[in-house]
Design a protein around this motif. Structure first.
Motif, PDB file in Angstrom:
ATOM      1  N   GLU A   1       0.842  -1.204   0.000  1.00 36.00           N
ATOM      2  CA  GLU A   1       0.000   0.000   0.000  1.00 36.00           C
ATOM      3  C   GLU A   1       0.877   1.254   0.000  1.00 36.00           C
ATOM      4  O   GLU A   1       0.608   2.231  -0.687  1.00 36.00           O
ATOM      5  CB  GLU A   1      -0.917   0.027   1.232  1.00 36.00           C
ATOM      6  N   LYS A   2       1.960   1.184   0.805  1.00 31.28           N
ATOM      7  CA  LYS A   2       2.866   2.323   0.910  1.00 31.28           C
ATOM      8  C   LYS A   2       3.510   2.597  -0.466  1.00 31.28           C
ATOM      9  O   LYS A   2       3.642   3.742  -0.911  1.00 31.28           O
ATOM     10  CB  LYS A   2       3.935   1.995   1.961  1.00 31.28           C
ATOM     11  N   GLN A   3       3.884   1.501  -1.155  1.00 23.01           N
ATOM     12  CA  GLN A   3       4.501   1.646  -2.477  1.00 23.01           C
ATOM     13  C   GLN A   3       3.501   2.246  -3.466  1.00 23.01           C
ATOM     14  O   GLN A   3       3.820   3.127  -4.254  1.00 23.01           O
ATOM     15  CB  GLN A   3       4.964   0.274  -2.991  1.00 23.01           C
ATOM     16  N   LYS A   4       2.237   1.789  -3.361  1.00 22.97           N
ATOM     17  CA  LYS A   4       1.181   2.255  -4.255  1.00 22.97           C
ATOM     18  C   LYS A   4       0.982   3.760  -4.107  1.00 22.97           C
ATOM     19  O   LYS A   4       0.855   4.490  -5.092  1.00 22.97           O
ATOM     20  CB  LYS A   4      -0.114   1.518  -3.896  1.00 22.97           C
ATOM     21  N   GLU A   5       0.983   4.244  -2.846  1.00 26.17           N
ATOM     22  CA  GLU A   5       0.844   5.680  -2.580  1.00 26.17           C
ATOM     23  C   GLU A   5       1.991   6.460  -3.230  1.00 26.17           C
ATOM     24  O   GLU A   5       1.788   7.508  -3.848  1.00 26.17           O
ATOM     25  CB  GLU A   5       0.842   5.950  -1.062  1.00 26.17           C
ATOM     26  N   GLY A   6       3.189   5.913  -3.060  1.00 29.58           N
ATOM     27  CA  GLY A   6       4.386   6.574  -3.620  1.00 29.58           C
ATOM     28  C   GLY A   6       4.293   6.687  -5.142  1.00 29.58           C
ATOM     29  O   GLY A   6       4.594   7.724  -5.729  1.00 29.58           O
TER      30      GLY A   6
ATOM     31  N   LYS B   1       1.605   6.732  -6.893  1.00 29.46           N
ATOM     32  CA  LYS B   1       0.533   7.666  -7.230  1.00 29.46           C
ATOM     33  C   LYS B   1       1.059   9.105  -7.208  1.00 29.46           C
ATOM     34  O   LYS B   1       0.840   9.899  -8.114  1.00 29.46           O
ATOM     35  CB  LYS B   1      -0.593   7.516  -6.205  1.00 29.46           C
ATOM     36  N   ARG B   2       1.831   9.412  -6.122  1.00 26.79           N
ATOM     37  CA  ARG B   2       2.378  10.760  -5.987  1.00 26.79           C
ATOM     38  C   ARG B   2       3.385  11.040  -7.102  1.00 26.79           C
ATOM     39  O   ARG B   2       3.428  12.106  -7.684  1.00 26.79           O
ATOM     40  CB  ARG B   2       3.028  10.883  -4.605  1.00 26.79           C
TER      41      ARG B   2
END
Length: 595
Positions: free
Chosen positions: A566-571, A573-574
């Protein structure tokens, strides 16, 4: 003046104009055996490599006939349809033309169109059948074709071979006996037509001209009729293999003038030179106005090189008056030029010449033609590139240019040509048999369809046996749409294209697939979309480069892994919001090569 003859050689591409010119220069001993080489008048590397003439070249020969010395000015012309403007300029400086026809190939499309150009200029035409010593020579058939085309007598047709030098003497005699001497008055005010110019980095602009009336002497103060610029004629002379200075050039002759002009804009091909002290009141009618057929953007690879590129374009325009350009800006590529070309080969040659002669590496955008748009407020707009197209809501109608194409081929390939032209939205207008083995097909086609690869496809479908020539006719209403390419929702304006609605989806899909191959992968996902207005018609996704963030989790709870993902996915996205996609130069070129 009655000892001067001016003539040019016209023919279809590859019928042996330059080789015949070599033999004439050898025969009149204008060129010694040491300087002699094949295609001696083609002085560009490009011309030698491709075996085509790109520029008209003028050269003067001396020939003794019946005890009198004659001055003969020869202008060698290109054969390819894209350089027909060069031919029209050469014809304006001559009184006669050798119409050259290959004995093995017969009359082809460009032969006919160049012949009409010559007839419009009231030139005396001497038909010559070339390459008569080849194995496949069909001399009687080609004679019949020529007689039918220009209505001459059989004995007027000369037989020759540029390679082995057969019939060169007969050609020289025909030039002197059949081509009329130039008319003009030596005492009248000076009138000289500029038919060509070149830029020399040491001496400035050198103009080539044909004197119609009067005479020009070294040191005269001259004036250009169109630009009103005035200069001193520092050096004048005639054109041998190099520049040959003389004291004066009189009416009827062809020569050059060096004035030290450094500003390329002060001199225009087609302008009239006259004397400042005794100017002529009537400028000479020049050649036809140049009509660009294909438009493309040319941009420097490094934006700082823009000013340098502008200088190079102006110098190139001196040498090639059919190139037209104006300023253009693009979000993706910065400052550049919107250039008008006579065809795709012309565009390729200009690009090559910029790289070879001026060391300019450039990016060329998708070529397109000019459309006429009418808005809902009844404003008429000329659309030369996709960014000028009005929005769909404001557009009442759009018209595209149509051409009349003449294709001459053997009857075996009629089916293939029909399939090709009808597939390109063409209409068959006429089909006539010139002889039993040659048929002429006339089509009306939209210019948009032939801009890309029509000529190549025609050659491959007829094994090279079809010849092609076209003339613009008019503009007709059509369903043209603007197709945009979006990368992550951002438009790449340099890849936009104006295209017929029926073609848009197929073209968009192929373009997206090609870009998927060519764009480098990023740390984030890239959506490549083709859209017409707000409707997306094709999409490809370039997947992200991923680091395996769960590699350090051996065993343990699934929620631990999920948290990292999830953390990677957020990164990602940004990153996608701030990341921009670089489009490599190959991507712009790939669009041109989509078959």
């Amino acid at each position: 003046m009655d000892k001067i003859r001016n003539f040019c050689i016209i023919a279809h591409i590859d019928h042996g104009k330059s080789t015949l010119a070599d033999r004439l220069l050898e025969y009149t001993q204008t060129i010694g055996s040491r300087e002699m080489m094949n295609q001696v008048l083609d002085d560009m590397d490009l011309e030698r490599e491709k075996g085509i003439t790109i520029k008209s070249h003028a050269i003067q020969m001396q020939y003794v006939y019946n005890g009198d010395t004659y001055t003969i000015n020869l202008i060698d012309t290109p054969g390819h349809v894209d350089f027909s403007y060069e031919v029209s300029r050469a014809l304006a400086a001559c009184e006669g033309a050798l119409l050259l026809v290959d004995a093995a190939q017969g009359i082809q499309a460009q032969t006919i169109s160049n012949l009409y150009l010559a007839i419009d200029n009231d030139l005396e035409i001497i038909p010559v059948i070339n390459k008569i010593d080849m194995d496949g020579a069909m001399i009687p058939e080609v004679k019949d074709q020529i007689i039918e085309l220009i209505g001459c007598k059989e004995e007027d047709i000369l037989l020759a071979s540029g390679k082995s030098g057969i019939g060169i003497e007969e050609i020289m005699h025909a030039i002197i006996n059949r081509i009329p001497a130039p008319k003009g008055e030596l005492e009248a005010p000076l009138q000289a037509l500029i038919f060509d110019s070149v830029f020399n980095s040491f001496r400035g602009v050198i103009a080539y001209y044909r004197v119609v009336n009067g005479k020009l002497r070294t040191g005269d103060k001259i004036k250009f009729a169109a630009t009103k610029a005035e200069y001193f004629a520092d050096e004048i002379g005639v054109l041998k293999l190099g520049l040959n200075p003389t004291k004066e050039v009189g009416a009827g002759n062809v020569g050059y003038v060096v004035t030290g002009i450094k500003n390329a804009k002060d001199i225009k091909v087609g302008d009239t030179i006259t004397l400042s002290s005794q100017p002529t009141t009537t400028p000479i009618k020049g050649f036809s106005e140049v009509k660009p057929m294909v438009f493309a953007g040319i941009f420097p690879v490094v934006t700082e090189d823009f000013e340098e590129l502008r200088d190079c374009m102006e110098k190139l325009q001196l040498n090639d008056a059919s190139l037209t350009f104006e300023l253009e800006t693009s979000q993706a590529l910065g400052f550049g030029f919107r250039c008008g070309f006579l065809g795709l080969l012309h565009m390729e040659i200009i690009q090559e010449r910029l790289e070879r002669e001026f060391n300019q590496t450039v990016i060329t955008t998708v070529p397109n033609v000019s459309f006429h748009a009418v808005t809902t407020r009844d404003e008429h707009i000329i659309v030369n590139n996709p960014s000028q197209m009005p929005e769909t809501t404001k557009l009442a109608e759009i018209e595209e240019p149509f051409i009349r194409a003449q294709i001459i081929t053997s009857p075996d390939y009629i089916g293939n040509i029909m399939t090709l032209c009808l597939g390109k939205r063409g209409m068959l207008i006429n089909q006539t048999y010139l002889t039993q083995s040659r048929v002429e097909l006339t089509f009306e086609l939209p210019l948009t369809e032939i801009v890309f690869d029509f000529y190549d496809k025609l050659k491959s479908q007829t094994r090279g046996y079809a010849s092609f020539d076209y003339t613009p006719i008019d503009y007709r209403p059509s369903d043209i749409v603007k197709m945009d390419i979006l990368l992550n929702g951002d438009k790449v304006d340099a890849l936009s294209a104006l295209i017929h609605r029926s073609r848009a989806q197929d073209f968009g899909r192929r373009l997206c697939e090609k870009l998927k191959e060519l764009l480098p992968r990023q740390q984030f996902q890239i959506a490549v979309q083709a859209a017409v207005g707000a409707k997306v018609i094709a999409r490809e996704t370039i997947s992200a480069l991923r680091k395996d963030v769960t590699a350090k989790c051996y065993g343990g709870d699934i929620s631990r892994k999920r948290k990292l993902l999830e953390k990677q996915k957020e990164g990602k996205k940004r990153m996608r919001q701030i990341g921009n996609v670089e489009v490599p130069q190959e991507a712009f070129l790939a669009v041109l090569k989509l078959d």
